[in-house]
Write a protein that holds these residues in place. Sequence first.
Motif, PDB file in Angstrom:
ATOM      1  N   LEU A 275      34.062 -32.859  -1.891  1.00 51.23           N
ATOM      2  CA  LEU A 275      34.434 -31.543  -1.387  1.00 51.23           C
ATOM      3  C   LEU A 275      33.648 -31.138  -0.146  1.00 51.23           C
ATOM      4  O   LEU A 275      34.185 -30.481   0.752  1.00 51.23           O
ATOM      5  N   GLY A 276      32.351 -31.479  -0.106  1.00 54.05           N
ATOM      6  CA  GLY A 276      31.497 -31.056   1.007  1.00 54.05           C
ATOM      7  C   GLY A 276      31.242 -29.554   0.967  1.00 54.05           C
ATOM      8  O   GLY A 276      31.901 -28.800   0.245  1.00 54.05           O
ATOM      9  N   GLY A 277      30.267 -29.109   1.745  1.00 55.34           N
ATOM     10  CA  GLY A 277      30.015 -27.679   1.914  1.00 55.34           C
ATOM     11  C   GLY A 277      29.706 -26.928   0.637  1.00 55.34           C
ATOM     12  O   GLY A 277      30.206 -25.822   0.416  1.00 55.34           O
ATOM     13  N   LEU A 278      28.851 -27.495  -0.244  1.00 58.18           N
ATOM     14  CA  LEU A 278      28.481 -26.795  -1.466  1.00 58.18           C
ATOM     15  C   LEU A 278      27.655 -25.555  -1.130  1.00 58.18           C
ATOM     16  O   LEU A 278      26.990 -25.488  -0.102  1.00 58.18           O
ATOM     17  N   TRP A 279      27.705 -24.578  -2.032  1.00 54.53           N
ATOM     18  CA  TRP A 279      26.990 -23.321  -1.761  1.00 54.53           C
ATOM     19  C   TRP A 279      26.601 -22.639  -3.067  1.00 54.53           C
ATOM     20  O   TRP A 279      27.103 -22.968  -4.141  1.00 54.53           O
ATOM     21  N   ASP A 280      25.669 -21.681  -2.951  1.00 59.69           N
ATOM     22  CA  ASP A 280      25.353 -20.818  -4.087  1.00 59.69           C
ATOM     23  C   ASP A 280      24.917 -19.449  -3.567  1.00 59.69           C
ATOM     24  O   ASP A 280      24.854 -19.221  -2.350  1.00 59.69           O
ATOM     25  N   THR A 281      24.639 -18.555  -4.492  1.00 67.78           N
ATOM     26  CA  THR A 281      24.179 -17.206  -4.117  1.00 67.78           C
ATOM     27  C   THR A 281      22.877 -16.847  -4.839  1.00 67.78           C
ATOM     28  O   THR A 281      22.520 -15.677  -4.926  1.00 67.78           O
ATOM     29  N   VAL A 282      22.157 -17.862  -5.335  1.00 71.85           N
ATOM     30  CA  VAL A 282      20.928 -17.579  -6.090  1.00 71.85           C
ATOM     31  C   VAL A 282      19.686 -18.177  -5.450  1.00 71.85           C
ATOM     32  O   VAL A 282      18.566 -17.716  -5.720  1.00 71.85           O
ATOM     33  N   SER A 283      19.833 -19.187  -4.616  1.00 74.73           N
ATOM     34  CA  SER A 283      18.657 -19.876  -4.068  1.00 74.73           C
ATOM     35  C   SER A 283      17.779 -18.943  -3.241  1.00 74.73           C
ATOM     36  O   SER A 283      16.543 -18.985  -3.324  1.00 74.73           O
ATOM     37  N   TYR A 284      18.404 -18.106  -2.430  1.00 73.77           N
ATOM     38  CA  TYR A 284      17.628 -17.216  -1.557  1.00 73.77           C
ATOM     39  C   TYR A 284      16.767 -16.261  -2.369  1.00 73.77           C
ATOM     40  O   TYR A 284      15.565 -16.096  -2.108  1.00 73.77           O
ATOM     41  N   SER A 285      17.361 -15.630  -3.398  1.00 67.42           N
ATOM     42  CA  SER A 285      16.605 -14.669  -4.197  1.00 67.42           C
ATOM     43  C   SER A 285      15.512 -15.362  -5.004  1.00 67.42           C
ATOM     44  O   SER A 285      14.415 -14.816  -5.172  1.00 67.42           O
ATOM     45  N   ARG A 286      15.777 -16.563  -5.479  1.00 66.50           N
ATOM     46  CA  ARG A 286      14.769 -17.255  -6.275  1.00 66.50           C
ATOM     47  C   ARG A 286      13.599 -17.712  -5.428  1.00 66.50           C
ATOM     48  O   ARG A 286      12.472 -17.817  -5.911  1.00 66.50           O
ATOM     49  N   CYS A 287      13.840 -18.022  -4.158  1.00 65.16           N
ATOM     50  CA  CYS A 287      12.721 -18.340  -3.265  1.00 65.16           C
ATOM     51  C   CYS A 287      11.877 -17.110  -2.964  1.00 65.16           C
ATOM     52  O   CYS A 287      10.704 -17.228  -2.609  1.00 65.16           O
ATOM     53  N   HIS A 288      12.472 -15.940  -3.116  1.00 73.11           N
ATOM     54  CA  HIS A 288      11.731 -14.672  -3.017  1.00 73.11           C
ATOM     55  C   HIS A 288      10.903 -14.422  -4.262  1.00 73.11           C
ATOM     56  O   HIS A 288      10.088 -13.508  -4.289  1.00 73.11           O
ATOM     57  N   GLY A 289      11.169 -15.224  -5.320  1.00 72.25           N
ATOM     58  CA  GLY A 289      10.498 -14.974  -6.580  1.00 72.25           C
ATOM     59  C   GLY A 289      11.233 -13.975  -7.437  1.00 72.25           C
ATOM     60  O   GLY A 289      10.683 -13.437  -8.394  1.00 72.25           O
ATOM     61  N   GLN A 290      12.488 -13.706  -7.105  1.00 67.21           N
ATOM     62  CA  GLN A 290      13.299 -12.744  -7.848  1.00 67.21           C
ATOM     63  C   GLN A 290      14.370 -13.496  -8.624  1.00 67.21           C
ATOM     64  O   GLN A 290      15.024 -14.397  -8.099  1.00 67.21           O
ATOM     65  N   VAL A 291      14.556 -13.119  -9.879  1.00 64.19           N
ATOM     66  CA  VAL A 291      15.624 -13.722 -10.678  1.00 64.19           C
ATOM     67  C   VAL A 291      16.971 -13.169 -10.229  1.00 64.19           C
ATOM     68  O   VAL A 291      17.953 -13.871 -10.115  1.00 64.19           O
ATOM     69  N   HIS A 292      17.021 -11.861  -9.960  1.00 61.43           N
ATOM     70  CA  HIS A 292      18.244 -11.226  -9.496  1.00 61.43           C
ATOM     71  C   HIS A 292      17.935 -10.461  -8.215  1.00 61.43           C
ATOM     72  O   HIS A 292      17.018  -9.645  -8.180  1.00 61.43           O
ATOM     73  N   ALA A 293      18.689 -10.728  -7.178  1.00 61.67           N
ATOM     74  CA  ALA A 293      18.485 -10.040  -5.908  1.00 61.67           C
ATOM     75  C   ALA A 293      19.382  -8.816  -5.847  1.00 61.67           C
ATOM     76  O   ALA A 293      20.478  -8.800  -6.399  1.00 61.67           O
ATOM     77  N   ALA A 294      18.900  -7.783  -5.162  1.00 65.89           N
ATOM     78  CA  ALA A 294      19.722  -6.590  -4.985  1.00 65.89           C
ATOM     79  C   ALA A 294      20.973  -6.933  -4.194  1.00 65.89           C
ATOM     80  O   ALA A 294      22.057  -6.422  -4.462  1.00 65.89           O
ATOM     81  N   ALA A 295      20.826  -7.801  -3.193  1.00 70.22           N
ATOM     82  CA  ALA A 295      21.972  -8.255  -2.398  1.00 70.22           C
ATOM     83  C   ALA A 295      21.924  -9.778  -2.332  1.00 70.22           C
ATOM     84  O   ALA A 295      20.959 -10.345  -1.822  1.00 70.22           O
ATOM     85  N   GLU A 296      22.936 -10.425  -2.868  1.00 68.99           N
ATOM     86  CA  GLU A 296      22.957 -11.878  -2.868  1.00 68.99           C
ATOM     87  C   GLU A 296      23.235 -12.411  -1.473  1.00 68.99           C
ATOM     88  O   GLU A 296      24.051 -11.864  -0.751  1.00 68.99           O
ATOM     89  N   GLU A 297      22.544 -13.475  -1.091  1.00 65.36           N
ATOM     90  CA  GLU A 297      22.780 -14.142   0.182  1.00 65.36           C
ATOM     91  C   GLU A 297      23.418 -15.503  -0.092  1.00 65.36           C
ATOM     92  O   GLU A 297      22.923 -16.271  -0.917  1.00 65.36           O
ATOM     93  N   ARG A 298      24.501 -15.790   0.602  1.00 65.83           N
ATOM     94  CA  ARG A 298      25.128 -17.094   0.406  1.00 65.83           C
ATOM     95  C   ARG A 298      24.306 -18.152   1.136  1.00 65.83           C
ATOM     96  O   ARG A 298      23.957 -17.994   2.303  1.00 65.83           O
ATOM     97  N   VAL A 299      24.018 -19.233   0.436  1.00 65.57           N
ATOM     98  CA  VAL A 299      23.284 -20.360   0.992  1.00 65.57           C
ATOM     99  C   VAL A 299      24.213 -21.567   0.954  1.00 65.57           C
ATOM    100  O   VAL A 299      24.732 -21.924  -0.100  1.00 65.57           O
ATOM    101  N   LYS A 300      24.426 -22.184   2.121  1.00 64.16           N
ATOM    102  CA  LYS A 300      25.314 -23.330   2.220  1.00 64.16           C
ATOM    103  C   LYS A 300      24.488 -24.594   2.407  1.00 64.16           C
ATOM    104  O   LYS A 300      23.535 -24.620   3.200  1.00 64.16           O
TER     105      LYS A 300
END
Length: 360
Positions: free
Chosen positions: A260-285
Amino acid sequence: MLRQACRHGRPVRSRNYSTISETKNHDPLNILFCGADKFSIYSLRALHKLQQNRPDKLASIDVLCRPDKRTGRGLKHVQAVPIKSVATELGLSLHQIDTFKGWQAPSNVNLVVAVSFGLLVPGTLLRAAKYGGLNVHPSLLPRFRGAAPIEHTLLERCATTGVTLQTMHPTRFDHGAVLSQKTTPITHERRPNEMVELLGPIGADSLVDGIERGLFIPPYPETVTSGHEASYAPKLTPADRKINWDSWTADDILVRDEVLGGLWDTVSYSRCHGQVHAAAEERVKFEGPWQILDTAVNHDASHLRPAGYPALIGKTNEKIGLCTVDGRIVQPSEITISGKPKGSGHQILSSLLRRSKGLT
């Protein structure tokens, strides 16, 4: 991700299962060929060659495809389906439609052939054609009926695949009578374009063989299909590229990236902040190829954390790896965070993770 090993020289097994050995006679064929992509181009070229060599058997070919579409920013780019240029190159009559409603097929058509077309050919057109319709499908039906059989074959890591020649059903995709099947092992191919290069010639040979033998003329051969249970291969969407860290293994991620290519998620950015749940999710490709890393290259204890959590990789901790549900660490070649410069994700995420751990 391992498949049944097979060296060069892929064997192809034909399954015609016909109780009728002789070639059936028919009128010279005037074919309406409905196609779109590279897989269908193999069949069109094979039919054109047959027309050149046997005009008594195949008199004419009209090509039907979807209209050109505007794409890109501002819809400035016009994109045509690949088969259009081939039809023009071969000097064949070309028709382009987005719906059969109100469209009149050439009056001399006596056989419809559809290969990766995308529109259901209506029963009225099939009944108007003396010999009905033929479909070339890149799977061993009834397995992987639907729009994306090649991709689903790879995602399920099948050891074999093949091509089915069948009649066309007037109301349902991929439900006609199976006339023949040819099987082939899958070796290293994990990308759809490589599978098209493998299956395209097989499909073309199946189609020409079926026409030369007159398999489309009733009574149809008594056939035995592949033995697989019926399954559906729907069109893939961007949601299929969203990583499910709770269930995808490291091998799953590698295969899905290759297919498929181009995998993504919306949790990596917040978890690198040390947060389990971010107030605003950032898409990471993530861009591949991905690597499966030995956890020894990791210099923190992130690999002991649950699936989907980031790990600092390397002596300088400037790269990011991600823990998978099977306890391994995977690393993409490139990471891009929505709204940030392309390819800057490793640096940004590793900096955030070091800060959250008090390492900087």
